[in-house]
Design a protein around this motif. Structure first.
Motif, short mmCIF file in Angstrom:
data_model
loop_
_atom_site.label_atom_id
_atom_site.label_comp_id
_atom_site.label_asym_id
_atom_site.label_seq_id
_atom_site.Cartn_x
_atom_site.Cartn_y
_atom_site.Cartn_z
N CYS A 1 -21.73 -19.99 -10.40
CA CYS A 1 -20.33 -19.77 -10.72
C CYS A 1 -19.51 -18.60 -10.04
O CYS A 1 -18.84 -18.59 -9.46
CB CYS A 1 -20.22 -19.59 -12.27
SG CYS A 1 -18.48 -19.81 -12.66
N ALA A 2 -20.63 -17.50 -10.05
CA ALA A 2 -19.89 -16.27 -9.43
C ALA A 2 -20.11 -16.30 -7.91
O ALA A 2 -19.15 -15.95 -7.30
CB ALA A 2 -20.98 -15.19 -9.84
N TRP A 3 -20.93 -17.01 -7.41
CA TRP A 3 -21.38 -17.27 -6.09
C TRP A 3 -19.90 -18.08 -5.29
O TRP A 3 -19.34 -17.63 -4.50
CB TRP A 3 -22.47 -17.97 -5.65
CG TRP A 3 -22.69 -18.40 -4.11
CD1 TRP A 3 -22.84 -17.50 -3.13
CD2 TRP A 3 -22.38 -19.49 -3.76
NE1 TRP A 3 -22.96 -18.14 -1.86
CE2 TRP A 3 -22.67 -19.51 -2.28
CE3 TRP A 3 -22.01 -20.89 -4.00
CZ2 TRP A 3 -22.53 -20.54 -1.39
CZ3 TRP A 3 -22.07 -21.89 -3.30
CH2 TRP A 3 -22.17 -21.56 -1.72
N ALA B 1 -15.58 -10.65 -4.32
CA ALA B 1 -16.71 -10.52 -5.49
C ALA B 1 -16.32 -10.10 -6.58
O ALA B 1 -16.92 -10.42 -7.72
CB ALA B 1 -17.68 -9.33 -4.65
N PRO C 1 -23.79 -12.25 -7.86
CA PRO C 1 -24.25 -13.43 -8.67
C PRO C 1 -25.75 -13.13 -9.60
O PRO C 1 -25.96 -13.63 -10.56
CB PRO C 1 -24.90 -14.61 -7.46
CG PRO C 1 -23.84 -14.14 -6.59
CD PRO C 1 -23.56 -12.95 -6.60
N TRP D 1 -13.50 -19.95 -13.41
CA TRP D 1 -13.15 -19.70 -12.00
C TRP D 1 -11.44 -19.27 -12.21
O TRP D 1 -11.10 -18.24 -11.57
CB TRP D 1 -13.02 -20.78 -11.09
CG TRP D 1 -14.52 -20.75 -10.19
CD1 TRP D 1 -15.58 -20.29 -10.65
CD2 TRP D 1 -14.75 -21.76 -9.20
NE1 TRP D 1 -16.38 -20.76 -9.86
CE2 TRP D 1 -16.04 -21.53 -8.87
CE3 TRP D 1 -13.79 -22.58 -8.35
CZ2 TRP D 1 -16.65 -22.11 -7.67
CZ3 TRP D 1 -14.35 -23.29 -7.42
CH2 TRP D 1 -15.74 -23.11 -7.15
N ALA E 1 -19.79 -25.68 -6.56
CA ALA E 1 -19.68 -24.51 -5.88
C ALA E 1 -20.14 -24.82 -4.28
O ALA E 1 -19.23 -24.37 -3.59
CB ALA E 1 -20.67 -23.23 -6.15
N ALA F 1 -16.95 -18.74 -6.82
CA ALA F 1 -15.69 -18.04 -6.98
C ALA F 1 -15.66 -16.59 -6.07
O ALA F 1 -14.63 -16.54 -5.52
CB ALA F 1 -15.37 -17.43 -8.50
N GLY F 2 -16.83 -16.05 -6.00
CA GLY F 2 -16.71 -14.83 -5.11
C GLY F 2 -16.50 -15.28 -3.65
O GLY F 2 -15.75 -14.62 -2.84
N THR G 1 -13.72 -11.12 -8.31
CA THR G 1 -13.38 -12.35 -9.12
C THR G 1 -14.72 -13.18 -9.30
O THR G 1 -14.76 -13.79 -10.56
CB THR G 1 -12.34 -13.24 -8.22
OG1 THR G 1 -11.08 -12.35 -8.08
CG2 THR G 1 -12.08 -14.47 -8.88
N GLY G 2 -15.72 -13.09 -8.37
CA GLY G 2 -16.74 -13.97 -8.69
C GLY G 2 -17.61 -13.42 -9.84
O GLY G 2 -18.21 -14.20 -10.46
#
Length: 553
Positions: A108-110, A118, A13, A339, A156, A112-113, A120-121
């Motif tokens: 968004c990263a958190w 990680a 993230p 995502w 999320a 999806a991760g 994909t996130g």
């Protein structure tokens, strides 16, 4: 690609937030105050700092009862820490938007991760942070980047409750509930019911699709609604008392409801408007749009994919069906799209997914080329040639290389190329915009008044400036709250009273006639020419200084 050790845990993230920072910072630092919404927001915040009234939202003497107060509080805090309200520097007012874009990319990263790992996130957060829409909103002092942040955080977190239910895992802990309802409360303070609409439509879609509703009781409705009421309630009651209820009548009856039933303020459009814009607004991740659609359909049974679809589809359709359309309205759904785009990279892309993706990437670059070509041909000069050429070159070359890699099944190379060239393209595009002098009339007008020693906020001229025929909010923000808006006769009376007046050519004849009637000979100082992009009119602004002792009356 990046070693997974560099993106595990909080690092992923953080990297996504850094990409959003790099993408949004040029807009923050380069562009002058924008007309009209940004300057209205900033001016209202400046007036809060000047008066100490942080409840009622006003633009000069006019009530601005359209949006809640949250963004103004954030802007006021940023200006108090980083600047002074007297400076009229737009950059501190933009800091909350930049932080909002960074938070949106990180959330968004958190999310999806946690769902897919990680790698994909990080890709999901990078796609969102680098998108043309969010990276542009990151540098504009209004609500949309921060709204995107609160919605992305809320969605999320909400996804954790849904996935836990589907996988028969333990219910997320109390801190997740606190994060969910904290984001909802802040989102309501930022832009009213929009976050409630997104969350509500998502829950309804999930419930209808799965035919299961009981898991929703675990998200903490009781104390969550209390938390939201405690966060929003004090200001809501205060503004109700202060405006005798007028705030809600205007915000709902004069702003929200008209957008639901017609093209409010001439911002209309047919369904499909946002779909047509998506190759540009999601650029440079445009090349993965078909792959995201295919992944969403083929893996729709997976809990996280289903959640993303229920986040995306109902809200997107709602915005497509609303008659009022503005290009940034679908930004709250971009986290779900990112995502799905990031997830699509984890599997081989289909032939048609690669072909259509390559075509959309080229199409997005051509749209950028058309925008740059139009802007340069209409408003550019010789000094802008380098930035125009760089922007067009980076867009076309980057899209071409990314499309080549994508068609050659080198998806990782295509994604890396698209992101790298996309960030550079947005940066040079912003620098080009900042150099198109005719578009930045208010800053040049303010500079001309300053150089003449007549800027009222610097104590160099008696009284406020009067503007005749030119009333854009950016000029009010830069020249000060006391700036007077009027016609040619008002401008002549201002000069007769020893103040500065600015007269557009549309009011020049009335100004001359009024000056003659007052038996004064106005003292011209300078002329500023430009273009009013808010209404499409050319500008020819004559600046008149106070009458000197030698000036005939």
């Amino acid at each position: 690609m990046i070693d997974d050790r560099w993106i595990e845990g909080w690092r992923g993230p953080l990297l996504a937030a850094l990409i959003a920072l790099i993408a949004g910072l040029p807009t923050v630092l380069t562009l002058g105050p924008l007309d009209r919404d940004e300057s209205r927001f900033a001016q209202a915040t400046a007036q809060m700092l000047e008066t100490g009234d942080f409840v009622d939202i006003r633009f000069q003497e006019q009530p601005r009862h359209k949006k809640p107060v949250g963004i103004h509080w954030l802007q006021a805090g940023a200006v108090s820490v980083l600047s002074d309200v007297e400076n009229r520097d737009i950059r501190p007012y933009r800091i909350p938007s930049l932080l909002g874009a960074m938070l949106a990319a990180a959330a968004c990263a958190w999310g999806a991760g946690l769902a897919w790992g990680a790698r994909t996130g990080v890709l999901a957060g990078a796609f969102l942070g680098a998108s043309f829409l969010l990276s542009s909103e990151a540098g504009i002092a209004k609500t949309d980047a921060m709204l995107c942040a609160t919605i992305t955080v809320a969605m999320a977190v909400l996804s954790r409750f849904y996935i836990a239910h589907r996988e028969s895992a333990p219910v997320p802990t109390r801190r997740y509930k606190l994060a969910l309802w904290g984001a909802v409360a802040i989102g309501v303070l930022i832009k009213g019911p929009i976050i409630l609409m997104v969350v509500g439509l998502t829950l309804v879609a999930l419930g209808v699709w799965d035919r299961q509703w009981r898991w929703m009781k675990d998200i903490g409705w009781g104390w969550g609604l209390v938390l939201t009421a405690l966060a929003v309630g004090p200001w809501a009651m205060a503004v109700t008392v202060r405006t005798d209820g007028a705030f809600w009548g205007t915000a709902l009856g004069g702003d929200l409801f008209p957008k639901l039933v017609g093209g409010h303020e001439r911002h209309g459009g047919l369904p499909g408007y946002y779909l047509l814009l998506s190759p540009l607004l999601l650029y440079p991740a445009t090349l993965l749009l078909p792959a995201a659609a295919i992944t969403g359909w083929t893996r729709r049974a997976e809990p996280a994919v289903r959640f993303a679809l229920c986040w995306l589809i109902p809200t997107w359709l709602a915005f497509e069906l609303f008659p009022t359309k503005l290009w940034h309205y679908t930004l709250p759904t971009f986290g779900a799209i990112c995502w799905l785009m990031a997830l699509s990279v984890s599997q081989p892309l289909t032939l048609w997914g690669r072909r259509i993706g390559a075509g959309l990437m080229i199409f997005g670059a051509l749209l950028i080329t058309l925008l740059v070509g139009y802007g340069f041909s209409e408003f550019g000069g010789q000094a802008d040639q380098i930035w125009a050429a760089l922007t067009i070159g980076l867009a076309l070359i980057g899209a071409g290389i990314a499309a080549f890699f994508l068609l050659g099944r080198e998806t990782d190379a295509a994604v890396a190329t698209a992101l790298g060239f996309g960030l550079l393209t947005h940066m040079t595009f912003v620098f080009l915009l900042g150099g198109l002098g005719d578009l930045w009339t208010a800053p040049r007008l303010t500079q001309a008044i300053h150089e003449a020693g007549l800027h009222p906020m610097e104590g160099r001229a008696p009284g406020a400036v009067t503007l005749a025929g030119y009333s854009e909010p950016s000029a009010v923000f830069l020249l000060g709250t006391d700036t007077r808006l009027g016609d040619g006769a008002d401008a002549a009376r201002a000069v007769a009273a020893g103040r500065v007046a600015v007269v557009d050519q549309s009011q020049q004849a009335e100004f001359d006639a009024a000056a003659s009637a007052l038996s004064i000979t106005p003292r011209p100082v300078t002329v500023v020419e430009g273009f009013n992009y808010s209404n499409g009119d050319p500008l020819h602004l004559s600046v008149y200084g106070p009458l000197s002792e030698e000036t005939p009356r």
